[in-house]
Write an enzyme that holds these catalytic residues in place. Structure first.
Site, PDB file in Angstrom:
ATOM      1  N   HIS A  77     -29.273  27.129  -0.769  1.00 56.24           N
ATOM      2  CA  HIS A  77     -28.813  25.815  -1.220  1.00 56.24           C
ATOM      3  C   HIS A  77     -27.408  25.930  -1.806  1.00 56.24           C
ATOM      4  O   HIS A  77     -26.560  25.069  -1.597  1.00 56.24           O
ATOM      5  CB  HIS A  77     -29.788  25.257  -2.251  1.00 56.24           C
ATOM      6  CG  HIS A  77     -29.522  23.841  -2.646  1.00 56.24           C
ATOM      7  ND1 HIS A  77     -30.393  23.106  -3.403  1.00 56.24           N
ATOM      8  CD2 HIS A  77     -28.472  23.026  -2.415  1.00 56.24           C
ATOM      9  CE1 HIS A  77     -29.899  21.897  -3.604  1.00 56.24           C
ATOM     10  NE2 HIS A  77     -28.721  21.825  -3.031  1.00 56.24           N
ATOM     11  N   GLU A 130     -19.447  23.206  -0.850  1.00 53.67           N
ATOM     12  CA  GLU A 130     -19.923  24.248  -1.765  1.00 53.67           C
ATOM     13  C   GLU A 130     -18.769  25.113  -2.260  1.00 53.67           C
ATOM     14  O   GLU A 130     -18.717  25.481  -3.439  1.00 53.67           O
ATOM     15  CB  GLU A 130     -20.987  25.113  -1.077  1.00 53.67           C
ATOM     16  CG  GLU A 130     -22.310  24.411  -0.860  1.00 53.67           C
ATOM     17  CD  GLU A 130     -23.003  24.069  -2.169  1.00 53.67           C
ATOM     18  OE1 GLU A 130     -23.007  24.903  -3.087  1.00 53.67           O
ATOM     19  OE2 GLU A 130     -23.539  22.949  -2.277  1.00 53.67           O
ATOM     20  N   HIS A 134     -18.052  24.633  -6.118  1.00 50.86           N
ATOM     21  CA  HIS A 134     -18.585  25.743  -6.907  1.00 50.86           C
ATOM     22  C   HIS A 134     -17.767  27.027  -6.768  1.00 50.86           C
ATOM     23  O   HIS A 134     -17.549  27.735  -7.749  1.00 50.86           O
ATOM     24  CB  HIS A 134     -20.042  25.996  -6.513  1.00 50.86           C
ATOM     25  CG  HIS A 134     -20.926  24.814  -6.717  1.00 50.86           C
ATOM     26  ND1 HIS A 134     -21.323  24.389  -7.971  1.00 50.86           N
ATOM     27  CD2 HIS A 134     -21.467  23.939  -5.828  1.00 50.86           C
ATOM     28  CE1 HIS A 134     -22.090  23.313  -7.843  1.00 50.86           C
ATOM     29  NE2 HIS A 134     -22.191  23.006  -6.562  1.00 50.86           N
TER      30      HIS A 134
END
Length: 246
Positions: A77, A130, A134
């Site tokens: 994920h 992502e 992040h």
């Protein structure tokens, strides 16, 4: 007078001795403080540890409208730099290097399998999001290629289905105790995970497993105590609900 002088000398020598002792004590305290000071290199770090989050695909697609077929398997994920405060950092810097697909071209086949986007047509869209959300927080430690490669390596090393099977926990549609699932993973890794569940028609499904690693994603550590599932028993489904079982 002679006795007085002798007393003054004794007092003077005692003061000198005490000053020496205090000086030594202060020196030791100074060294102790220096030892426990935060290193300059890490003082400005934007995160404390890193989550590797793995989702159970069947649960995801029972809860959301997937546009790709789900497998009875865990997939990545995200790899999320996080802090011990309540807020998880994201989009940490305006100077983050933009997502460059060519930098991970050698990883594409593995990423397609282990880090797919089931909710979007293009996996690249997910990887871009992502990385920029992040990866921007850990890019000093994990540049783009290392960020994605690290997630793949950690998933390969920590095989969740095998850990659960060791405790006779299988995705056959049975209900399992939440603390049993936590214990199975903690026994295999030596560290406590976090388990997230989502509700589907009054049935709590295991949705995500969070493993925690130190700031450079080298060593697994205990996850902070955080309750992501409020049910005592949860299901790990093998099929999409309502689908035909062969």
């Amino acid at each position: 007078m002679k006795g007085t002088n002798g007393m003054l000398i004794v007092i003077f020598m005692f003061q000198i001795q005490q000053a020496a002792v205090c000086g030594t004590h202060l020196h030791n305290v100074s060294k102790f403080v220096q030892k426990w000071q935060v290193p300059v290199a890490t003082a400005g770090r934007k995160y404390d540890f890193i989550y590797l989050v793995q989702q159970w695909q069947i649960s995801l697609c029972n809860i959301k409208s997937c546009i790709k077929p789900a497998r009875p398997a865990f997939s990545i994920h995200g790899l999320w730099p996080s802090t011990y405060s309540t807020k998880t950092p994201s989009n940490c810097t305006a100077t983050v290097s933009k997502f460059a697909p060519q930098k991970i071209s050698d990883l594409k086949d593995r990423l397609d399998m282990e880090w797919p986007s089931l909710l979007r047509e293009s996996n690249y869209e997910l990887w871009k999001e992502e990385w920029e959300s992040h990866g921007s927080c850990s890019q000093a430690m994990l540049p783009q290629h290392a960020f994605f490669e690290t997630a793949l390596k950690l998933k390969e090393k920590y095989k969740l289905q095998e850990m659960l099977a060791e405790k006779d926990i299988y995705p056959f549609g049975n209900l399992y105790r939440l603390d049993g699932i936590i214990d199975a993973i903690a026994t295999a890794t030596g560290h406590n995970p976090q388990i997230q569940c989502s509700l589907y028609k009054q049935v709590p499904l295991l949705s995500n497993v969070f493993l925690c690693f130190d700031y450079n994603a080298t060593n697994i550590i205990d996850c902070p105590v955080k309750k992501r599932c409020r049910y005592d028993e949860i299901m790990i489904p093998y099929y999409m609900f309502g689908s035909r079982r062969n």
